[in-house]
Design a protein around this motif. Structure first.
Motif, PDB file in Angstrom:
ATOM      1  N   LEU A  35       0.843  -1.055  -0.221  1.00  0.00           N
ATOM      2  CA  LEU A  35      -0.119   0.061  -0.046  1.00  0.00           C
ATOM      3  C   LEU A  35       0.876   1.243  -0.086  1.00  0.00           C
ATOM      4  N   ALA A  36       0.464   2.186  -0.993  1.00  0.00           N
ATOM      5  CA  ALA A  36       1.010   3.548  -0.915  1.00  0.00           C
ATOM      6  C   ALA A  36       0.030   4.515  -0.485  1.00  0.00           C
ATOM      7  N   ALA A  37       0.395   5.436   0.706  1.00  0.00           N
ATOM      8  CA  ALA A  37      -0.820   6.620   0.918  1.00  0.00           C
ATOM      9  C   ALA A  37       0.279   7.940   0.578  1.00  0.00           C
ATOM     10  N   ILE A  38      -0.508   8.852  -0.140  1.00  0.00           N
ATOM     11  CA  ILE A  38       0.040  10.272  -0.529  1.00  0.00           C
ATOM     12  C   ILE A  38      -1.026  11.084  -0.124  1.00  0.00           C
ATOM     13  N   THR A  39      -0.565  12.021   0.760  1.00  0.00           N
ATOM     14  CA  THR A  39      -1.433  13.156   1.334  1.00  0.00           C
ATOM     15  C   THR A  39      -0.613  14.855   0.956  1.00  0.00           C
ATOM     16  N   GLU A  40       0.419  14.566   0.623  1.00  0.00           N
ATOM     17  CA  GLU A  40       1.234  16.100   0.284  1.00  0.00           C
ATOM     18  C   GLU A  40       0.537  16.576  -0.999  1.00  0.00           C
ATOM     19  N   LYS A  41       0.101  17.625  -0.852  1.00  0.00           N
ATOM     20  CA  LYS A  41      -0.761  18.480  -1.812  1.00  0.00           C
ATOM     21  C   LYS A  41      -0.167  18.539  -3.451  1.00  0.00           C
ATOM     22  N   THR A  42       1.083  18.753  -3.384  1.00  0.00           N
ATOM     23  CA  THR A  42       1.609  18.778  -4.808  1.00  0.00           C
ATOM     24  C   THR A  42       1.788  17.405  -5.328  1.00  0.00           C
ATOM     25  N   ASN A  43       1.985  16.230  -4.684  1.00  0.00           N
ATOM     26  CA  ASN A  43       1.889  14.995  -4.939  1.00  0.00           C
ATOM     27  C   ASN A  43       0.546  14.549  -5.257  1.00  0.00           C
ATOM     28  N   LEU A  44      -0.243  14.889  -4.641  1.00  0.00           N
ATOM     29  CA  LEU A  44      -1.876  14.756  -5.056  1.00  0.00           C
ATOM     30  C   LEU A  44      -2.296  15.317  -6.135  1.00  0.00           C
ATOM     31  N   TYR A  45      -1.806  16.464  -6.483  1.00  0.00           N
ATOM     32  CA  TYR A  45      -2.292  17.170  -7.696  1.00  0.00           C
ATOM     33  C   TYR A  45      -1.338  16.251  -9.125  1.00  0.00           C
ATOM     34  N   TYR A  46      -0.080  16.029  -8.995  1.00  0.00           N
ATOM     35  CA  TYR A  46       0.654  15.192  -9.803  1.00  0.00           C
ATOM     36  C   TYR A  46      -0.146  14.125 -10.124  1.00  0.00           C
ATOM     37  N   PHE A  47      -0.723  13.281  -9.172  1.00  0.00           N
ATOM     38  CA  PHE A  47      -1.440  11.962  -9.436  1.00  0.00           C
ATOM     39  C   PHE A  47      -2.858  12.099  -9.619  1.00  0.00           C
ATOM     40  N   THR A  48      -3.707  13.068  -9.396  1.00  0.00           N
ATOM     41  CA  THR A  48      -5.102  13.303  -9.357  1.00  0.00           C
ATOM     42  C   THR A  48      -5.567  14.270 -10.343  1.00  0.00           C
ATOM     43  N   GLY A  49      -4.618  15.305 -10.434  1.00  0.00           N
ATOM     44  CA  GLY A  49      -5.148  16.290 -11.055  1.00  0.00           C
ATOM     45  C   GLY A  49      -5.955  17.440 -10.256  1.00  0.00           C
ATOM     46  N   THR A  50      -5.952  17.513  -8.805  1.00  0.00           N
ATOM     47  CA  THR A  50      -6.720  18.214  -8.160  1.00  0.00           C
ATOM     48  C   THR A  50      -5.852  18.264  -6.798  1.00  0.00           C
ATOM     49  N   ILE A  51      -5.973  19.517  -6.029  1.00  0.00           N
ATOM     50  CA  ILE A  51      -5.223  19.621  -4.921  1.00  0.00           C
ATOM     51  C   ILE A  51      -6.198  19.718  -3.633  1.00  0.00           C
ATOM     52  N   GLN A  52      -7.082  19.134  -3.603  1.00  0.00           N
ATOM     53  CA  GLN A  52      -8.172  19.068  -2.641  1.00  0.00           C
ATOM     54  C   GLN A  52      -7.692  18.128  -1.583  1.00  0.00           C
ATOM     55  N   ASP A  53      -8.186  18.667  -0.394  1.00  0.00           N
ATOM     56  CA  ASP A  53      -7.709  17.899   0.814  1.00  0.00           C
ATOM     57  C   ASP A  53      -8.082  16.250   0.792  1.00  0.00           C
ATOM     58  N   GLY A  54      -7.151  15.298   0.842  1.00  0.00           N
ATOM     59  CA  GLY A  54      -7.449  14.117   0.859  1.00  0.00           C
ATOM     60  C   GLY A  54      -6.410  13.180   1.191  1.00  0.00           C
ATOM     61  N   LEU A  55      -6.712  11.867   0.785  1.00  0.00           N
ATOM     62  CA  LEU A  55      -5.941  10.868   0.965  1.00  0.00           C
ATOM     63  C   LEU A  55      -5.802   9.771  -0.369  1.00  0.00           C
ATOM     64  N   LEU A  56      -4.741   9.657  -1.158  1.00  0.00           N
ATOM     65  CA  LEU A  56      -4.684   8.943  -2.239  1.00  0.00           C
ATOM     66  C   LEU A  56      -4.002   7.584  -1.777  1.00  0.00           C
ATOM     67  N   LEU A  57      -4.785   6.577  -2.083  1.00  0.00           N
ATOM     68  CA  LEU A  57      -4.219   5.260  -1.632  1.00  0.00           C
ATOM     69  C   LEU A  57      -4.083   4.481  -2.893  1.00  0.00           C
ATOM     70  N   ILE A  58      -2.921   3.883  -3.065  1.00  0.00           N
ATOM     71  CA  ILE A  58      -2.488   3.089  -3.990  1.00  0.00           C
ATOM     72  C   ILE A  58      -2.326   1.680  -3.633  1.00  0.00           C
ATOM     73  N   LEU A  59      -3.070   0.573  -3.910  1.00  0.00           N
ATOM     74  CA  LEU A  59      -2.820  -0.632  -3.499  1.00  0.00           C
ATOM     75  C   LEU A  59      -2.026  -1.404  -4.637  1.00  0.00           C
ATOM     76  N   ARG A  60      -1.170  -2.265  -4.267  1.00  0.00           N
ATOM     77  CA  ARG A  60      -0.488  -2.892  -5.560  1.00  0.00           C
ATOM     78  C   ARG A  60      -1.136  -3.856  -5.999  1.00  0.00           C
ATOM     79  N   ASP A  61      -2.165  -4.469  -5.662  1.00  0.00           N
ATOM     80  CA  ASP A  61      -2.897  -5.566  -6.329  1.00  0.00           C
ATOM     81  C   ASP A  61      -4.426  -5.323  -6.362  1.00  0.00           C
ATOM     82  N   GLY A  62      -4.803  -3.944  -6.345  1.00  0.00           N
ATOM     83  CA  GLY A  62      -6.172  -3.362  -6.388  1.00  0.00           C
ATOM     84  C   GLY A  62      -5.956  -1.879  -6.907  1.00  0.00           C
TER      85      GLY A  62
END
Length: 396
Positions: free
Chosen positions: A28-55
């Protein structure tokens, strides 16, 4: 303008591949930093990006979910009130979890541990994200090209008209900021570790070598000890002054970095001009080496070995206030990895972008030297911010 869905998909795929390469067995990879959130999701809103290796990857948004859905083409966006919601839907991690340990606060870490119950202390994913962000796609390079064109035009064509005898550093900063924004600058520049500012370092004469807490060869007198930026109201421009403008320019998050210098009313001393010309020659040498496969640490060692002891004394700063690099990666942050410095041993890749900034302070004069932003190409670094050699004469 929305980041294209294909761009977001490609970034996530590259991140997964980088995690597999560097951290096999990750769960599992969890991303919360706002610039990284923008990089991976295209928005800078407050949240948590969860990336599962097998999901799937899911961006859990606390606020504002509505705005995130409007701004982003990321396919997996869901609302949450707290990490509890994300944890309940995700389930326990089946193996090692990875967090941005350079950015996550202890409070965030405690909340994540409470709800996700990591089986072992999370590991760092900062280097993996940095490696993915270091290589710019054609989409990203196009935005940096736009930023570079604005940057060049303002500093080479428009800024000289703002210089007038008696103007203070703060007024020049305010005037320049208005021009930058009118020309298309996004209004702020971003650094790593939560730092943001409007433009950068702007100073007359020895203000440009005033000691500062920022890891940069230049300096700034600043408004006040509480606000060591934006120039100084008491320092007014006089004939014979060196003017140094070291600022960023951004378009849709992507930034370039450029330092332009000016001689106001009269030339600076010949010895200082010669030091400046040596710095320009160093920039050109570094730029010529920015080719795929080159090693940043070897570029640094080669260039530094070719400098005389006299020139190296106080190079990349002033006196003992020097830094140990010749250039730095740049993109969504002004200060990205890799760096042209010792210890950076991974080969360059085509599409990486560097701000190259050889500079040296001269007693009684200020900071001479240059900075431009270059893309790594098979032919060497290609400047995005122009090719002016600096020390533009103004008001002679």
């Amino acid at each position: 303008m929305q980041v294209p869905a294909s761009e977001l998909t490609a970034r996530l795929a590259r991140f997964r591949a980088e995690m597999d390469r560097r951290s096999p067995g990750w769960s599992l990879a969890a991303i919360t930093e706002k610039t990284n959130l923008y990089y991976f999701t295209g928005t800078i809103q407050d949240g948590l990006l969860l990336i599962l290796r097998d999901g799937e990857a899911v961006f859990w948004v606390r606020k504002s979910y509505e705005r995130a859905r409007c701004e982003s083409l990321f396919p997996g966006i869901r609302p949450m009130k707290s990490y509890r919601d994300a944890a309940a839907a995700t389930g326990p991690a089946k193996g090692p979890a990875y967090l941005e340990l350079d950015f996550v606060t202890l409070a965030q870490y405690g909340r994540m541990q409470k709800h996700f119950a990591f089986p072992a202390p999370p590991l760092a994913l900062d280097a993996q994200v940095a490696a993915v962000r270091a290589v710019k796609s054609p989409y990203e390079l196009a935005l940096m090209e736009k930023a570079g064109k604005i940057h060049r035009h303002v500093l080479e064509d428009l800024a000289p008209s703002l210089l007038c005898e008696g103007i203070d550093e703060v007024t020049l900063t305010a005037d320049l900021y208005k021009v930058m924004v009118n020309e298309g600058h996004q209004g702020i520049i971003r650094f790593g570790m939560w730092n943001e500012m409007l433009l950068g370092q702007i100073g007359f004469g020895t203000s440009s070598i005033a000691p500062t807490c920022v890891d940069t060869p230049g300096g700034i007198a600043g408004l006040h000890p509480a606000v060591p930026m934006a120039g100084n109201r008491d320092r007014k421009l006089a004939r014979g002054d060196l003017v140094v403008i070291d600022i960023g320019c951004g378009v849709e998050g992507y930034q370039t970095d450029k330092t332009q210098s000016y001689m106001f009313g009269a030339a600076i001393p010949g010895a200082a001009i010669r030091v400046h010309e040596q710095c320009v020659a160093v920039q050109d040498e570094v730029a010529s080496m920015l080719r795929p496969g080159a090693i940043p640490s070897e570029i640094y060692a080669t260039v530094m070995a070719g400098l005389t002891p006299e020139f190296k004394d106080g190079f990349m700063g002033y006196g003992k206030n020097t830094v140990k690099f010749l250039g730095h990666g740049i993109g969504l942050h002004i200060d990205e990895s890799p760096v042209i410095a010792a210890g950076f041993d991974e080969p360059l890749q085509e599409g990486m972008v560097f701000a190259v900034e050889p500079k040296k302070g001269v007693a009684g004069v200020g900071l001479v030297g240059i900075e431009n932003t270059f893309v790594v190409t098979p032919q060497g670094g290609r400047s995005l911010t122009g090719n002016n050699r600096g020390l533009l004469p103004v008001g002679f």
